[in-house]
Design an enzyme around this catalytic site. Structure first.
Site, PDB file in Angstrom:
ATOM      1  CG  HIS A  22       9.001  -3.755  -8.265  1.00  0.00           C
ATOM      2  ND1 HIS A  22      10.011  -4.490  -7.598  1.00  0.00           N
ATOM      3  CD2 HIS A  22       9.712  -3.242  -9.487  1.00  0.00           C
ATOM      4  CE1 HIS A  22      11.178  -4.276  -8.557  1.00  0.00           C
ATOM      5  NE2 HIS A  22      11.056  -3.945  -9.723  1.00  0.00           N
ATOM      6  CE  LYS A  56       5.943  11.164 -11.901  1.00  0.00           C
ATOM      7  NZ  LYS A  56       5.638  12.349 -11.445  1.00  0.00           N
TER       8      LYS A  56
END
Ligand code: AMP
Length: 272
Positions: free
Chosen positions: A30, A141
């Site tokens: 994150h 991704k």
């Protein structure tokens, strides 16, 4: 100075926002998206919202790690502008929030194993876009199929939001960072690193000239040698998530597997 907010007001919306949605239990994956967001020089807004609607399994929802205090500290250390912690009733007031069905790619792979998952994802992402009104949004991704479906939703609804894609952040053994890794024992984490090793091996076999089928078979055997319960290991054309054909330019190998009953996903690009 980071501001922690529960609602969005005009003040926040005065200026372009780079939005980084999360479900919390913040990890380096994150934070790598936050770094990418900060490069835009826009105001950064990170949301933490554990979206019940994208869980097709109640047990999974109940077990999902929650670390709000630590999340705030980590995000403050990155100096994000806003940490958005909405209540469920703010995100989903009454019946007014439209449910967004995914296109057909939403019913394969993750969608096949987790019915309703992508509808929940698109519904919350669309709702959060509507609240936050970002000009840019960063997604990882690691959730490749999710990223595909979000970009597809942006096209379908002609939303004026630029999607920025963040590479998969891994631990030193190659295990893709995930909030769910918090649920794994130390041994299981080491074992789970075999998922990425297997992905790399499949790619190696393909590069050596083996067929996709043979290479996948080798990958399945490698995964099965460890205490990993494979759900799927499949190659798709990145452009459309169909099975590749001779026109395919970019391929992805995607997997989902359980370690200690924790569902983990990962993927790798295949250069052709
Ligand atoms: P989540 O909190 O799991 O819903 O993830 C929030 C965002 O972080 C999504 O865009 C994910 O794709 C992204 N993300 C999760 N894990 C990673 C990782 N290891 N590397 C990069 N991005 C990640």
């Amino acid at each position: 100075m980071t501001k922690v907010i529960n609602t969005i007001n005009e003040d926040i919306l005065s200026g372009n926002i780079c939005f980084i949605p999360t479900m919390g239990a913040i990890h380096e994956g994150h934070l790598s998206l936050v770094d990418i967001g900060k490069e835009t020089n826009l105001k950064t807004l990170v949301s933490i919202f554990l979206n019940r609607r994208q869980f097709n399994n109640d047990e999974d929802f109940k077990n999902y790690p929650i670390e709000i205090e630590q999340d705030i500290e980590l995000l403050e250390s990155k100096d994000v502008d806003f940490i958005f912690l909405p209540q469920e009733s703010y995100v989903y007031p009454g019946e007014g929030v439209p449910s967004i069905a995914p296109s057909k790619v939403g019913s394969i792979l993750e969608g096949a194993s987790r019915p309703g998952h992508f509808e929940g994802v698109l519904t919350v992402v669309n709702r959060l876009f509507d609240l936050v009104k970002p000009s840019h949004a960063v997604f990882g991704k690691k959730d490749a199929q999710q990223l595909f479906l979000i970009k597809d939703m942006i096209n379908r609804f002609d939303l004026n939001i630029e999607i920025i894609e963040g590479d998969i952040f891994r631990d030193k053994n190659g295990l893709a960072m995930s909030s769910r890794n918090n649920l794994l024992s130390q041994n299981a984490k080491l074992n789970a690193a075999n998922i990425f090793k297997s992905l790399k091996n499949v790619v190696k076999e393909i590069n050596l000239g083996k067929s996709f089928e043979e290479s996948i078979e080798i990958g399945i055997n490698l995964i099965n040698q460890n205490e990993i319960d494979l759900d799927y290991l499949e190659i798709v054309d990145e452009e459309n998530f169909n099975y590749p054909n001779k026109y395919s330019k970019k391929l992805k190998l995607l997997t989902a597997a359980y370690v200690e009953n924790v569902r983990l996903i990962d993927n790798i690009d295949i250069e052709i």
